[in-house]
Scaffold this motif. Structure first.
Motif, short mmCIF file in Angstrom:
data_model
loop_
_atom_site.label_atom_id
_atom_site.label_comp_id
_atom_site.label_asym_id
_atom_site.label_seq_id
_atom_site.Cartn_x
_atom_site.Cartn_y
_atom_site.Cartn_z
N HIS A 146 -14.79 0.79 -5.47
CA HIS A 146 -14.23 1.06 -6.79
C HIS A 146 -14.50 -0.15 -7.69
CE1 HIS A 146 -12.07 3.85 -4.16
NE2 HIS A 146 -11.86 4.59 -5.23
N VAL A 154 -2.81 2.61 -2.61
CA VAL A 154 -3.89 2.65 -3.60
C VAL A 154 -3.90 3.97 -4.37
CG1 VAL A 154 -5.38 0.95 -2.47
CG2 VAL A 154 -5.55 3.37 -1.80
N THR A 155 -3.47 5.05 -3.71
CA THR A 155 -3.39 6.34 -4.41
C THR A 155 -2.32 6.28 -5.48
OG1 THR A 155 -4.09 7.46 -2.39
CG2 THR A 155 -3.10 8.82 -4.11
N GLU A 173 -3.54 4.27 -8.39
CA GLU A 173 -4.47 5.03 -9.25
C GLU A 173 -3.73 6.06 -10.09
OE1 GLU A 173 -7.33 6.86 -6.75
OE2 GLU A 173 -8.35 5.00 -6.21
N TYR A 201 -11.89 -0.81 -0.17
CA TYR A 201 -11.51 -0.02 -1.34
C TYR A 201 -12.08 -0.63 -2.61
CZ TYR A 201 -8.49 1.82 -5.06
OH TYR A 201 -8.03 2.36 -6.23
N MET A 219 -8.38 -2.94 2.03
CA MET A 219 -8.32 -3.22 0.60
C MET A 219 -9.66 -3.77 0.10
SD MET A 219 -5.39 -2.19 -0.44
CE MET A 219 -4.51 -2.99 -1.77
N GLU A 247 0.08 6.56 0.14
CA GLU A 247 -0.90 5.48 0.19
C GLU A 247 -0.71 4.61 -1.05
OE1 GLU A 247 -2.86 4.59 2.57
OE2 GLU A 247 -2.67 6.34 3.87
#
Length: 238
Positions: A175, A150-151, A154, A171, A168, A148
Motif C-alpha cells: 500500500h 489495518v482494515t 482504512e 502491508y 505491517m 483487523e
C-alpha cells in the motif's frame, strides 16, 4: 496410565493445543493443516508426554485465549500480558516480536511518542497483545477495535494502525499510501500457556521444555523452516 504431568496437562488423553492463525509469525497454513513454530512446539510437548496432539485453530488471539480458559484447550500460545496472566500460567517467552505503527505516508507522526496524542485514533485487532498493551498504556490517543487493525484504519480513515512488525511491513509494501513508523512501540513476548489450575510440576515441565527448545536451536530452526528468520528467539529465562 500416563505420567502425572500427562494426566494433568492432557486429561482427555490428547493434548489439545489452541493455535492462532491470525499471527502469521507464529502459525501458518490452514485449520486442517496448521504449521509454524507454535505447531512444532505443541507436537514436541505431546511427544514428550507420550500423547497425541490435536489442534484447535483460530483467527485471533482472543479466541485462542477463550479456548484455553473455557477448558476447550489444554495449551495456548499467546503474548504475555497482565490481563491474561490472571487466567493463564505462562512459561518464559520463546520468541520476541515487535509491535509497530503504520500511518499515512504524509503523516507528521514519526515516532511512537508522536502517536500518543489526543487527536490520534489507532486501529487494532480486538483482543490482541497490542490492543491490551495500548489500552493500558496510552495517555492521550484512542484505540479503535476491529477484526483487523489495518482494515479498521482504512475503513474509518484513522490516523494510525498498530500491529506486528512483519505483517505491517508487508502491508506497507503493498500500500504505497502508508508507511511504517520504524521505532517499535512495544516488545511482544510470546509464551506457552496453560490453565492456572494446573499443578506446579506441570507448569515447571512446560517452562523447562521451552528453555531447552530455545537453547538447543529447536525454536530457531522452526522459525527458519517457517520462513520467519526475522523473529527473534527469546533470551534464556532469568
Amino acid at each position: 496410565m500416563g505420567t502425572p504431568i500427562a494426566e494433568d496437562l492432557a486429561p482427555t488423553g490428547v493434548l489439545r493445543a489452541s493455535i492462532n492463525l491470525g499471527n502469521a509469525v507464529l502459525a501458518q497454513g490452514t485449520p486442517d493443516a496448521p504449521a509454524g513454530v507454535t505447531v512444532d512446539i505443541a507436537r514436541e510437548i505431546a511427544a514428550r508426554l507420550g500423547v497425541p496432539v490435536e489442534f484447535a485453530c483460530f483467527d485471533a488471539a482472543r479466541k485462542s485465549f477463550d479456548a484455553l480458559t473455557s477448558g476447550a484447550a489444554d495449551l495456548c500460545f499467546l503474548a504475555i500480558d497482565p490481563a491474561r496472566a490472571t487466567e493463564v500460567a505462562f512459561t518464559a517467552p520463546y520468541v520476541v516480536i515487535e509491535g509497530v505503527y503504520v500511518v499515512p505516508r504524509g503523516s507528521a507522526l514519526t515516532t511512537p511518542a508522536d502517536v500518543d496524542r489526543p487527536d490520534v485514533r489507532i486501529g487494532v485487532k480486538q483482543g490482541s497483545a497490542y490492543d491490551l498493551f495500548l489500552s493500558r498504556t496510552l495517555e492521550h490517543a484512542s484505540v479503535v477495535r476491529g477484526d483487523e487493525g489495518v482494515t479498521t484504519f482504512e475503513t474509518e480513515g484513522l490516523e494510525a494502525a498498530a500491529g506486528i512488525r512483519q505483517p505491517m511491513t508487508a502491508y506497507a509494501a503493498a500500500h504505497p499510501g502508508v508507511r511504517v513508523v520504524p521505532e517499535r512501540f512495544m516488545q511482544i513476548e510470546q509464551a506457552v500457556g496453560t490453565g492456572k489450575d494446573r499443578r506446579p510440576e506441570t507448569v515447571a515441565f512446560l517452562h523447562d521444555v521451552v528453555e531447552e527448545l530455545k537453547a538447543s536451536g529447536f525454536i530457531a530452526e522452526a522459525l527458519r523452516r517457517a520462513g520467519r528468520p526475522d523473529a527473534a528467539v527469546a533470551p534464556p529465562a532469568r
